[in-house]
Write a protein that holds these residues in place. Structure first.
Motif, PDB file in Angstrom:
ATOM      1  N   ASP A 496       0.759  -1.091   0.063  1.00  0.00           N
ATOM      2  CA  ASP A 496      -0.054  -0.105  -0.082  1.00  0.00           C
ATOM      3  C   ASP A 496       0.845   1.383   0.001  1.00  0.00           C
ATOM      4  N   ASP A 497       1.057   1.758  -0.972  1.00  0.00           N
ATOM      5  CA  ASP A 497       1.969   2.929  -1.135  1.00  0.00           C
ATOM      6  C   ASP A 497       1.304   4.164  -0.343  1.00  0.00           C
ATOM      7  N   HIS A 498      -0.085   4.251   0.058  1.00  0.00           N
ATOM      8  CA  HIS A 498      -0.481   5.318   0.925  1.00  0.00           C
ATOM      9  C   HIS A 498      -0.302   5.504   2.387  1.00  0.00           C
ATOM     10  N   THR A 499       0.521   4.301   2.582  1.00  0.00           N
ATOM     11  CA  THR A 499       1.109   4.345   4.130  1.00  0.00           C
ATOM     12  C   THR A 499       2.544   4.509   4.132  1.00  0.00           C
ATOM     13  N   ASP A 500       2.880   4.754   5.576  1.00  0.00           N
ATOM     14  CA  ASP A 500       4.333   5.306   5.760  1.00  0.00           C
ATOM     15  C   ASP A 500       5.271   4.113   5.573  1.00  0.00           C
ATOM     16  N   VAL A 501       4.913   3.117   5.744  1.00  0.00           N
ATOM     17  CA  VAL A 501       5.711   1.828   5.415  1.00  0.00           C
ATOM     18  C   VAL A 501       5.860   1.162   4.006  1.00  0.00           C
ATOM     19  N   GLY A 502       4.799   1.625   3.300  1.00  0.00           N
ATOM     20  CA  GLY A 502       4.463   0.742   2.075  1.00  0.00           C
ATOM     21  C   GLY A 502       3.545  -0.503   2.059  1.00  0.00           C
ATOM     22  N   ALA A 503       3.209  -0.655   2.994  1.00  0.00           N
ATOM     23  CA  ALA A 503       2.229  -1.863   3.361  1.00  0.00           C
ATOM     24  C   ALA A 503       1.265  -1.969   4.537  1.00  0.00           C
ATOM     25  N   LYS A 504       0.329  -2.768   4.564  1.00  0.00           N
ATOM     26  CA  LYS A 504      -0.756  -2.730   5.680  1.00  0.00           C
ATOM     27  C   LYS A 504      -1.186  -4.156   6.037  1.00  0.00           C
ATOM     28  N   ASN A 505      -1.456  -4.384   7.337  1.00  0.00           N
ATOM     29  CA  ASN A 505      -1.943  -5.573   7.740  1.00  0.00           C
ATOM     30  C   ASN A 505      -3.437  -5.696   7.551  1.00  0.00           C
ATOM     31  N   ILE A 506      -4.063  -6.695   7.091  1.00  0.00           N
ATOM     32  CA  ILE A 506      -5.492  -7.059   6.736  1.00  0.00           C
ATOM     33  C   ILE A 506      -5.721  -8.497   7.552  1.00  0.00           C
ATOM     34  N   ARG A 507      -6.635  -8.127   8.575  1.00  0.00           N
ATOM     35  CA  ARG A 507      -7.147  -9.470   9.320  1.00  0.00           C
ATOM     36  C   ARG A 507      -8.245 -10.082   8.419  1.00  0.00           C
ATOM     37  N   ARG A 508      -8.036 -11.316   8.535  1.00  0.00           N
ATOM     38  CA  ARG A 508      -8.844 -12.358   7.610  1.00  0.00           C
ATOM     39  C   ARG A 508      -9.154 -13.590   8.307  1.00  0.00           C
ATOM     40  N   LEU A 509      -9.986 -14.242   7.904  1.00  0.00           N
ATOM     41  CA  LEU A 509     -10.670 -15.469   8.340  1.00  0.00           C
ATOM     42  C   LEU A 509     -10.661 -16.418   7.180  1.00  0.00           C
ATOM     43  N   VAL A 510      -9.657 -17.556   7.305  1.00  0.00           N
ATOM     44  CA  VAL A 510      -9.759 -18.736   6.321  1.00  0.00           C
ATOM     45  C   VAL A 510     -10.284 -19.759   7.051  1.00  0.00           C
ATOM     46  N   ALA A 511     -11.169 -20.763   6.320  1.00  0.00           N
ATOM     47  CA  ALA A 511     -11.651 -22.068   6.819  1.00  0.00           C
ATOM     48  C   ALA A 511     -11.613 -22.999   5.716  1.00  0.00           C
ATOM     49  N   SER A 512     -11.488 -24.436   5.949  1.00  0.00           N
ATOM     50  CA  SER A 512     -11.400 -25.360   5.014  1.00  0.00           C
ATOM     51  C   SER A 512     -12.430 -26.653   5.706  1.00  0.00           C
ATOM     52  N   SER A 513     -12.977 -27.286   4.533  1.00  0.00           N
ATOM     53  CA  SER A 513     -13.807 -28.478   5.184  1.00  0.00           C
ATOM     54  C   SER A 513     -13.305 -29.507   3.978  1.00  0.00           C
ATOM     55  N   THR A 514     -12.881 -30.535   4.660  1.00  0.00           N
ATOM     56  CA  THR A 514     -12.425 -31.849   3.533  1.00  0.00           C
ATOM     57  C   THR A 514     -13.193 -33.051   4.029  1.00  0.00           C
ATOM     58  N   SER A 515     -13.463 -33.708   3.009  1.00  0.00           N
ATOM     59  CA  SER A 515     -14.343 -34.896   3.373  1.00  0.00           C
ATOM     60  C   SER A 515     -14.130 -35.644   2.028  1.00  0.00           C
ATOM     61  N   MET A 516     -14.922 -36.908   1.845  1.00  0.00           N
ATOM     62  CA  MET A 516     -15.071 -37.627   0.650  1.00  0.00           C
ATOM     63  C   MET A 516     -15.638 -36.988  -0.488  1.00  0.00           C
ATOM     64  N   VAL A 517     -16.426 -35.835  -0.072  1.00  0.00           N
ATOM     65  CA  VAL A 517     -17.263 -35.171  -1.173  1.00  0.00           C
ATOM     66  C   VAL A 517     -16.748 -33.795  -0.790  1.00  0.00           C
ATOM     67  N   ALA A 518     -17.272 -33.039  -1.982  1.00  0.00           N
ATOM     68  CA  ALA A 518     -16.649 -31.665  -2.063  1.00  0.00           C
ATOM     69  C   ALA A 518     -17.135 -30.670  -0.718  1.00  0.00           C
ATOM     70  N   GLY A 519     -18.313 -30.725  -0.162  1.00  0.00           N
ATOM     71  CA  GLY A 519     -18.731 -30.031   0.901  1.00  0.00           C
ATOM     72  C   GLY A 519     -19.009 -28.683   0.617  1.00  0.00           C
ATOM     73  N   PHE A 520     -19.233 -28.159  -0.535  1.00  0.00           N
ATOM     74  CA  PHE A 520     -19.509 -26.730  -0.682  1.00  0.00           C
ATOM     75  C   PHE A 520     -20.665 -26.325   0.056  1.00  0.00           C
ATOM     76  N   GLU A 521     -21.667 -27.029   0.359  1.00  0.00           N
ATOM     77  CA  GLU A 521     -22.798 -26.604   1.206  1.00  0.00           C
ATOM     78  C   GLU A 521     -22.211 -26.444   2.689  1.00  0.00           C
ATOM     79  N   SER A 522     -21.293 -27.071   3.157  1.00  0.00           N
ATOM     80  CA  SER A 522     -20.748 -26.651   4.610  1.00  0.00           C
ATOM     81  C   SER A 522     -19.984 -25.630   4.671  1.00  0.00           C
ATOM     82  N   ILE A 523     -19.483 -25.137   3.591  1.00  0.00           N
ATOM     83  CA  ILE A 523     -18.448 -23.716   3.866  1.00  0.00           C
ATOM     84  C   ILE A 523     -19.551 -22.845   3.577  1.00  0.00           C
ATOM     85  N   HIS A 524     -20.710 -22.964   2.689  1.00  0.00           N
ATOM     86  CA  HIS A 524     -21.433 -22.020   2.617  1.00  0.00           C
ATOM     87  C   HIS A 524     -22.441 -21.720   3.641  1.00  0.00           C
TER      88      HIS A 524
END
Length: 625
Positions: A496-524
């Motif tokens: 981010d060129d608009h910050t003093d240090v040229g970068a910024k931290n962004i807080r995020r959530l990541v989650a995964s669901s692994t099984s014998m099937v795709a599990g789209f509905e679970s993550i949805h």
């Protein structure tokens, strides 16, 4: 903090006074150091795998292990600590360190010529001579110990500075510092008891494989791959040392040595001068003329300011406002007492200037740790005694609290864990391939490391997906019949060129669901659950007509709402992924994409060696607060 080990009786002899263990512990506390352990030579020897020290069954002499501040290089040996304590206890005054010109060789200084070839590997050197020194076993041990402590501390394991000490009477000046082909450097190293001669490459190979030289092996990496090695010669071609690895045997220091030549080769000139000043100020007390040192002219070929005289032994003035001293210490001390306290900490002579209301101290060459007025104030507080400082209730009352984003993250962690997901914590660094190519995403700008330790830590992650995918990769042997669910709430870093240090931290959530099937509905379902928790409802079009009337009315009243649209993120399976969009004021504001979820693309799974279908979610948290 560095720890030095000193024989108690030798230390008390140097102090000129004896103490009980408790009394000496109080002295240490008052001076700002810590008596960490009281042991014996026998116990230390047994810990090192050796036999008991002198004294036989009684364990030998009592040894004090003392923790000292990491920036106090002047108290890393018996001489420095005993001198500092005697001055602190007002049993002695601080010495004056002087450079004296040579009396032999027509009064001409010794010269060290530095060839231009050293510029590419180890460009600087600082030298000095201690004349008419007297060694005994105690002084000799302290001399070696100080060098080892400095090498581990300010010298950064010899990468910045390497110290070489030599018996000057076995050498012939002037001296020459150059970088030469390893095969052309032939000498017998200090460790060669049989006088065997090696070339430099053979010697480094020997140290890297021989068990008896394992303490030197780490230093060989510093120059091993270089095409030319740094080396010091005298006028007769005798090798003084192969820095930063080993000195030559020819000029080794013995108890009979009287004149000591000291050279410090370095990649950092400032630290080289600090190290040299430290060594000569500590051990010049053993010279026939105490606290004197003979300077050496260092001549740099082909460089500006080609002649430098070392050691510097420079003193400097630092001033501190009386109002700041008394304000931070919390007592009305008065200028006279402050000057006395400064003298106790070797910051003398100190003087008070009424016109500016400042105390001006003289910083000796031993106190390289004093950089600012605050350092002077700290020493005044130490000399006055921390136990003598007033205890008072602060004038202001402050109550600590977590940052809103951290409090929000903690609440969300609890709820997602209750939904059956297991929290993980992954590295903030990753390789470019993991961050882009393995996710089938085009490479963009990222915060890069200039000198990464290995290819796995090239950049700061711009997405949390690689970390969670590597967790799945390492757990691929686990039973997935009932599914594997992981999540992480952490920061990514974006340019981010608009910050003093040229970068910024962004807080995020990541989650995964692994099984014998795709599990789209679970993550949805997790997406909808998160939105419900943060009280962001779906838009009417997304919610559909299946909602009851009162629920629909409540949703329409929400200021912020969300919906999902098909995504074209290449990391996910097309047609089985979606972007999460936020809108305000019933869709009147510009839509904001906050995350993506869906079934991972098979090529991504193959790149991370994950054999089962996996659905993932990644979403920014700050817009949801």
């Amino acid at each position: 903090m560095p720890t030095i080990s000193l024989v108690r009786d030798d230390l008390f002899n140097a102090l000129g006074k004896s103490y009980t263990d408790d009394e000496f512990q109080d002295v240490c506390f008052a001076f700002g150091i810590e008596l960490d352990e009281i042991t014996t030579e026998g116990e230390l020897a047994s810990k090192d795998g050796g036999s008991k020290g002198k004294g036989g069954a009684d364990g030998g002499a009592v040894v004090y292990k003392i923790d000292v501040p990491a920036n106090r290089y002047d108290i890393l040996c018996m001489e420095g600590l005993s001198r500092a304590l005697r001055i602190f206890l007002e049993l002695d005054t601080a010495p004056s360190y002087r450079k004296v010109e040579p009396t032999d060789n027509g009064g001409t200084r010794t010269v060290m010529s530095v060839e231009a070839s050293t510029a590419s590997i180890r460009p600087f050197v600082a030298c000095a001579i201690l004349r008419d020194m007297t060694f005994d076993p105690l002084v000799y041990k302290s001399f070696i110990d100080l060098q080892e402590h400095l090498h581990r501390n300010i010298c950064r394991r010899r990468t910045l500075v390497a110290i070489g000490t030599h018996d000057l009477d076995t050498l012939q000046g002037p001296f020459r510092y150059t970088a030469a082909d390893p095969a052309s450097i032939q000498f017998s190293p200090l460790t060669s008891d049989d006088g065997r001669i090696f070339n430099a490459k053979e010697l480094l190979d020997f140290y890297r494989t021989d068990e008896s030289a394992k303490h030197l092996s780490p230093y060989t990496d510093i120059i091993y791959e270089a095409p030319r090695y740094p080396v010091l010669y005298d006028s007769r071609g005798t090798v003084l040392s192969l820095p930063p690895v080993i000195n030559g045997r020819h000029s080794r220091i013995t108890l009979q040595t009287r004149n000591v030549f000291i050279e410090c080769t370095a990649t950092d000139k400032t630290k080289a001068n600090i190290v040299l000043d430290t060594v000569v100020t500590m051990f010049s007390q053993h010279c026939a003329r105490p606290f004197t040192v003979e300077p050496v002219d260092v001549v740099y070929e082909g460089r500006e300011l080609s002649v430098e005289t070392t050691p510097l032994l420079s003193t400097r003035k630092v001033s501190a406002k009386m109002s700041e001293i008394e304000g931070l210490v919390g007592r009305d001390l008065g200028p006279e007492l402050v000057c006395q306290l400064c003298n106790k900490m070797q910051l003398g002579p100190a003087s008070y200037h009424a016109e500016t209301d400042t105390v001006v101290v003289t910083v000796p060459p031993t106190r390289s740790d004093v950089l600012h007025a605050v350092d002077v104030i700290e020493d005044v507080a130490i000399a006055f005694g921390y136990n003598n400082l007033p205890i008072k209730v602060p004038g202001t009352l402050t109550v600590g609290a977590p940052l809103p984003i951290n409090a929000f993250s903690d609440l969300l962690r609890d709820e997602i864990a209750r939904a059956g997901y297991l929290e993980v914590l992954t590295h903030g660094l990753c390789s470019r391939a993991e961050n882009f190519a393995k996710l089938r995403r085009p490479e963009t700008k990222a915060v890069s490391l200039s000198n990464p330790a290995n290819e796995e830590y090239e950049i700061v992650r711009t997405t949390l997906l690689p970390g969670l995918l590597k967790v799945l990769q390492h757990n691929r042997a686990a039973q997935v019949k009932d599914g594997l669910r992981f999540f992480e709430i952490s920061d990514v870093v974006l340019r981010d060129d608009h910050t003093d240090v040229g970068a910024k931290n962004i807080r995020r959530l990541v989650a995964s669901s692994t099984s014998m099937v795709a599990g789209f509905e679970s993550i949805h379902g997790l997406v909808d659950r998160v939105m419900m928790l943060v009280q962001i409802g779906p838009t009417e079009a997304y919610a559909g007509n299946s909602m009851r009337g009162e629920e629909r009315m409540a949703v329409l009243k929400d200021k912020i709402q969300y919906y999902i649209v098909p995504s074209d993120d290449p990391a996910f399976f097309r047609g089985r992924c979606a972007d999460v969009i936020l809108v305000e004021d019933g869709g009147k504001s510009k839509p904001l994409k906050v995350g993506t979820f869906g079934v991972l693309h098979p090529e991504v799974l193959k790149a991370y060696d994950i054999p089962f279908p996996t659905s993932m979610l990644e979403i920014d948290l700050e817009p949801l607060m």
